[in-house]
Design a protein around this motif. Sequence first.
Motif, PDB file in Angstrom:
ATOM      1  N   PRO A  24      45.322  51.663  28.904  1.00 30.62           N
ATOM      2  CA  PRO A  24      45.343  50.893  30.044  1.00 30.62           C
ATOM      3  C   PRO A  24      43.915  51.101  30.724  1.00 30.62           C
ATOM      4  O   PRO A  24      43.630  52.510  30.981  1.00 30.62           O
ATOM      5  N   ASN A  25      43.387  50.342  31.234  1.00 22.95           N
ATOM      6  CA  ASN A  25      42.220  50.177  31.918  1.00 22.95           C
ATOM      7  C   ASN A  25      41.497  49.156  32.696  1.00 22.95           C
ATOM      8  O   ASN A  25      41.872  48.037  32.079  1.00 22.95           O
ATOM      9  N   TYR A  85      39.444  44.582  29.943  1.00 21.52           N
ATOM     10  CA  TYR A  85      40.517  45.155  30.669  1.00 21.52           C
ATOM     11  C   TYR A  85      41.593  45.026  29.646  1.00 21.52           C
ATOM     12  O   TYR A  85      41.865  44.242  28.952  1.00 21.52           O
ATOM     13  N   ARG A  86      42.516  46.161  29.898  1.00 24.12           N
ATOM     14  CA  ARG A  86      43.416  46.410  28.910  1.00 24.12           C
ATOM     15  C   ARG A  86      44.921  46.889  29.699  1.00 24.12           C
ATOM     16  O   ARG A  86      44.952  47.624  30.380  1.00 24.12           O
ATOM     17  N   GLU A  87      45.865  46.210  29.379  1.00 30.66           N
ATOM     18  CA  GLU A  87      47.218  46.476  30.084  1.00 30.66           C
ATOM     19  C   GLU A  87      47.965  47.620  29.294  1.00 30.66           C
ATOM     20  O   GLU A  87      48.507  48.294  30.237  1.00 30.66           O
ATOM     21  N   GLY A  88      47.539  47.602  28.425  1.00 31.27           N
ATOM     22  CA  GLY A  88      48.064  49.051  27.613  1.00 31.27           C
ATOM     23  C   GLY A  88      49.380  48.810  27.084  1.00 31.27           C
ATOM     24  O   GLY A  88      50.148  47.849  26.692  1.00 31.27           O
TER      25      GLY A  88
END
Length: 312
Positions: free
Chosen positions: A74-75, A51-54
């Motif tokens: 983000p994803n 997971y990435r916040e971005g």
Amino acid sequence: MVSTATRLGGFAFDNCLMNAAGVWCMTTEELEAVKDSAAGTFVTKTATLAYREGNPEPRYRNLPLGSINSMGLPNQGLDYYMDYLLELQGSEPERTFILSLVGLSPDETHEILKKVEASDFKGLIELNLSCPNVPGKPQIAYDFEATETILREVFSYFTKPLGIKLPPYFDIVHFDQATAIFNQFPIVFVNCVNSIGNGLYIEDEQVVIKPKGGFGGLGGEYIKPTALANVHAFYQRLKPEIQIVGTGGVLTGRDAFEHILCGASMVQIGTALQKEGPAIFERITAELQALMAEKGYETIEDFRGKLQTIRD
């Protein structure tokens, strides 16, 4: 009867229109909305391993002729999208969907692809080569040596149908150099193009997005001529078994028609989908069908790649 059906990588789709990765695809709820619209299929948000916040907000802005963004990937992470796609394979086995992915390093790229290779996923995969993943280096697709290296390594073990997402190229020699690399490998499709990098939009003496001091990728009407040029340049150069997905500046059925005329087998919609929502697929499909009927075309293969040039 006018049909916008198409084929990509050996798979059949009842419509050549779909979303572009990054738009209406972050969550399963958004993907469901695209799936249940008039679109032929969907592509997931470009997934990283975790997971990435971005990037910090504001990181996206609609503009008069398109958009500017610096999202920062983000994803929800690979497993989130894989689990959903595998679930769909059980409930809607007659449909094919596209998994977009990218590694934040070459090692992570291989880790992700090996995980997909070992999975039961039976759809198409899009490897995003238009993201930087080494500090101080350009995005992979602008580094031809790195591009050839990663593709050679990937195809030493990866056997599932794989396409690549490309940034725009601006020099004829770059089309030649990129094609010389791509034609060496069993690539299923190339997707032209991702946003035009590092644009700047100013309002009231200030940039409109926060990351990178306001620099961001341009999408929408701004980029259609560049997108069409990339679609057609690669259509002219790639071996016939590598198909093209056209992306960039599609707001109307005529825009989609022009992408197909330049050689695209499928057409993705990004900024306009962000602005209008999934109902856009019904509108643009109807406009495309009306234009085809007006010109006497029954299928997209009747005109795909048949762009005319001016002759003496």
